[in-house]
Scaffold this motif. Sequence first.
Motif, PDB file in Angstrom:
ATOM      1  N   SER A 124       1.049  -1.038   0.503  1.00  0.00           N
ATOM      2  CA  SER A 124       0.455   0.064   0.439  1.00  0.00           C
ATOM      3  C   SER A 124       0.740   2.057  -0.218  1.00  0.00           C
ATOM      4  O   SER A 124       2.035   0.780   0.535  1.00  0.00           O
ATOM      5  CB  SER A 124      -0.965   0.122   1.377  1.00  0.00           C
ATOM      6  OG  SER A 124      -0.373  -0.118   2.072  1.00  0.00           O
ATOM      7  N   LYS A 169       5.375  -0.567   8.839  1.00  0.00           N
ATOM      8  CA  LYS A 169       3.390  -0.464   9.338  1.00  0.00           C
ATOM      9  C   LYS A 169       3.315   0.577   9.424  1.00  0.00           C
ATOM     10  O   LYS A 169       3.709   1.551  10.499  1.00  0.00           O
ATOM     11  CB  LYS A 169       2.659  -1.300  10.164  1.00  0.00           C
ATOM     12  CG  LYS A 169       1.311  -1.503  10.291  1.00  0.00           C
ATOM     13  CD  LYS A 169       0.424  -2.437  10.950  1.00  0.00           C
ATOM     14  CE  LYS A 169      -0.847  -2.293  11.363  1.00  0.00           C
ATOM     15  NZ  LYS A 169      -1.619  -0.874  10.377  1.00  0.00           N
ATOM     16  N   ASP A 170       2.459   1.530   8.539  1.00  0.00           N
ATOM     17  CA  ASP A 170       2.038   3.071   8.648  1.00  0.00           C
ATOM     18  C   ASP A 170       0.701   2.979  10.011  1.00  0.00           C
ATOM     19  O   ASP A 170       0.339   2.085   9.992  1.00  0.00           O
ATOM     20  CB  ASP A 170       1.134   3.307   7.373  1.00  0.00           C
ATOM     21  CG  ASP A 170       0.316   4.819   8.149  1.00  0.00           C
ATOM     22  OD1 ASP A 170       0.595   5.708   8.059  1.00  0.00           O
ATOM     23  OD2 ASP A 170      -0.680   4.106   7.795  1.00  0.00           O
ATOM     24  N   CYS A 171       1.100   3.528  10.982  1.00  0.00           N
ATOM     25  CA  CYS A 171      -0.097   4.397  11.761  1.00  0.00           C
ATOM     26  C   CYS A 171      -0.432   6.137  11.377  1.00  0.00           C
ATOM     27  O   CYS A 171      -0.607   6.402  12.798  1.00  0.00           O
ATOM     28  CB  CYS A 171       0.991   4.431  13.217  1.00  0.00           C
ATOM     29  SG  CYS A 171       1.541   2.304  13.359  1.00  0.00           S
ATOM     30  N   PHE A 189      -2.531   6.846   8.746  1.00  0.00           N
ATOM     31  CA  PHE A 189      -3.347   7.032   8.129  1.00  0.00           C
ATOM     32  C   PHE A 189      -4.231   5.694   8.833  1.00  0.00           C
ATOM     33  O   PHE A 189      -5.816   5.527   8.447  1.00  0.00           O
ATOM     34  CB  PHE A 189      -3.003   6.473   6.806  1.00  0.00           C
ATOM     35  CG  PHE A 189      -2.614   7.725   6.053  1.00  0.00           C
ATOM     36  CD1 PHE A 189      -3.018   9.500   6.049  1.00  0.00           C
ATOM     37  CD2 PHE A 189      -1.530   7.903   6.042  1.00  0.00           C
ATOM     38  CE1 PHE A 189      -2.126   9.632   5.110  1.00  0.00           C
ATOM     39  CE2 PHE A 189      -0.364   8.475   5.112  1.00  0.00           C
ATOM     40  CZ  PHE A 189      -1.411   9.569   5.423  1.00  0.00           C
ATOM     41  N   SER A 190      -3.773   4.845   9.880  1.00  0.00           N
ATOM     42  CA  SER A 190      -4.822   3.799  10.181  1.00  0.00           C
ATOM     43  C   SER A 190      -4.465   3.690  11.876  1.00  0.00           C
ATOM     44  O   SER A 190      -3.220   4.109  12.064  1.00  0.00           O
ATOM     45  CB  SER A 190      -4.596   2.301   9.344  1.00  0.00           C
ATOM     46  OG  SER A 190      -3.116   2.463   9.865  1.00  0.00           O
ATOM     47  N   VAL A 191      -4.840   3.411  12.313  1.00  0.00           N
ATOM     48  CA  VAL A 191      -4.982   2.696  13.572  1.00  0.00           C
ATOM     49  C   VAL A 191      -4.045   2.080  13.843  1.00  0.00           C
ATOM     50  O   VAL A 191      -4.672   0.767  13.682  1.00  0.00           O
ATOM     51  CB  VAL A 191      -6.424   3.116  14.434  1.00  0.00           C
ATOM     52  CG1 VAL A 191      -5.736   3.405  16.205  1.00  0.00           C
ATOM     53  CG2 VAL A 191      -7.341   4.195  14.257  1.00  0.00           C
ATOM     54  N   CYS A 192      -2.852   2.345  15.380  1.00  0.00           N
ATOM     55  CA  CYS A 192      -1.981   0.978  16.397  1.00  0.00           C
ATOM     56  C   CYS A 192      -1.619   0.844  16.571  1.00  0.00           C
ATOM     57  O   CYS A 192      -2.358   1.407  17.398  1.00  0.00           O
ATOM     58  CB  CYS A 192      -0.364   1.518  15.235  1.00  0.00           C
ATOM     59  SG  CYS A 192       0.008   1.022  13.347  1.00  0.00           S
ATOM     60  N   GLU A 202       0.376   3.751   1.113  1.00  0.00           N
ATOM     61  CA  GLU A 202       0.426   4.366   3.483  1.00  0.00           C
ATOM     62  C   GLU A 202       1.616   3.084   4.194  1.00  0.00           C
ATOM     63  O   GLU A 202       2.649   4.361   4.531  1.00  0.00           O
ATOM     64  CB  GLU A 202      -0.821   4.022   4.359  1.00  0.00           C
ATOM     65  CG  GLU A 202      -1.730   4.335   3.904  1.00  0.00           C
ATOM     66  CD  GLU A 202      -2.548   3.940   2.725  1.00  0.00           C
ATOM     67  OE1 GLU A 202      -2.259   3.054   1.959  1.00  0.00           O
ATOM     68  OE2 GLU A 202      -3.388   5.188   1.895  1.00  0.00           O
ATOM     69  N   ASP A 203       2.081   2.471   3.677  1.00  0.00           N
ATOM     70  CA  ASP A 203       2.941   1.620   4.136  1.00  0.00           C
ATOM     71  C   ASP A 203       4.573   1.590   3.434  1.00  0.00           C
ATOM     72  O   ASP A 203       5.225   2.062   4.021  1.00  0.00           O
ATOM     73  CB  ASP A 203       3.110   0.029   4.388  1.00  0.00           C
ATOM     74  CG  ASP A 203       2.102  -0.441   4.630  1.00  0.00           C
ATOM     75  OD1 ASP A 203       1.467   0.496   6.286  1.00  0.00           O
ATOM     76  OD2 ASP A 203       1.064  -1.281   4.832  1.00  0.00           O
TER      77      ASP A 203
END
Length: 497
Positions: free
Chosen positions: A254, A322-324, A326-329, A256-257
Amino acid sequence: ISLKGSMDSSPFPSSFLFGTASSSYQFEGAFSSDGKGPSNWDVFTHEPDKITDGSNGDVADDHYHRYLEDRDLMDSIGVNSYRFSISWSRILPKGRFGNVNRAGIDHYNNFINALLLKGIQPFVTLTHYDIPQKLEDKYGSWLSSKVQEDFRYYADTCFRFFGDRVKYWVTLNEPNVVAIRGYRSGIYPPSHCSRPFGNCSRGDSEKEPFIVAHNMILSHAAAVSIYRTKYQKKQGGSIGIVMNALWYEPISNSLEDKLAVERGQSFYMNWFLDPIILGKYPIEMLEILQSDLPVFSKQDLEMLKNGLDFIGINHYTSFYIKDCMFSVCEPGPGASRTEGFALRTAQKNGIFIGEPTTVDWLFVYPRGMENIVTYIKERYNNIPMFISENGFGEQENPNSTMETLLHDIKRVEYMNSYLDTLATAMRKGADVRGYFVWSLLDNFEWTSGYTTQFGLHLVDYPTLKRTPRLSATWYKEFIAKHNVQNLSAPNCNQESK
Ligand code: PNW
């Protein structure tokens, strides 16, 4: 032993430096001998519960006294360079607030001369984590802009006494690791941190790492500037910085990542290299941190123009990111705002990025070497690079025998595979000038004490006896096969008539 991936035409030029690396606190011992002042690491390791096995570097490998024996070990491997660091508090026990310790100067003079006699080029780091405790007590060391003046004075002292013979200078070893471990997680001195990053009695994990980094960047620049104006022309050496460099793979394809990978590099390595080479902090840091990031004054920017001559890369391992943003980690290493919202993890769908080792942070991912070198080559216009550290550690194991301790086939495979991908990067044009194995000897591995071993030679601590491992023999043969120049040969260019 035969290993696949052996190289047909050597990409290593005859001027290539093949060496091993070390540092003063991890090797020297003699922590209070001959006028040496206490360093921050002396004070830290003497506090309870800081080091896994309760040990310290008071004696370490006793390299301070055994440097001739160790020089002979290097000579028998056939290295043409040796990376070591000078103990700041051995030269200036009280920083610039006291005298130069003559015995410290004599020691490093003797060692440098001994190396050169065997054609081994000294590759010298000014500070590898250890600083005079006096500077900590007096003004909080790296947290204060006063440290820039101290570092300039110390660098000037070293160039003056040793620069006639030292042709490779490193200002700082892994300032990114010092900023993060000293001031965010607090696991290294001066043990500053705040929740949720750690549980220390002082500090601010969100702000201090950036202040410290800023002062380190400007301390580097101050040292380079004094070298350029007072010494470089006459002494003819070069000067750089050493960064800890991880390779990151996006955990998915992705966008985002992939953007998170870029932020990961920016908040770790480019954090220092961008200001020094490009004159500004990475855009990702500016955008996310805004007023939490210190600003360079006009005068600072002028001094930063001194840049550097080479980048030293300490590379051991790789992680997924891992993207944090645009997404919740879940909270985890790298996930927070001040770390760039880039979560580091060793696994993807339960599978490790590379073979795990007995050292919890070390995964064998040889391609990471080629990739990080290529990344740096492209970002910084192929400025000369050295692999200033690469090596394989093993955690102490009660079941190991002398036989298994010496037959370190996994270390050999690791070095062979990482050198192979380094060669690939060089064939594709990366300007890499040398490679240093961490390390010549087992030594004091910071918070792991003596429980983790990185040596080409085993050290038996009760007797301090050094015994070569299989990897020492392998490295000797590797170097011989790539017939690098012995750089010593005193007088070889004076006898030509
Ligand atoms: C380096 N990582 O630190 C240091 O320069 C040496 O003093 C040390 O003994 C050696 O590696 C082995 O640990 C590292 O995040 C810091 O992968 C961080 C990492 C690796 C090494």
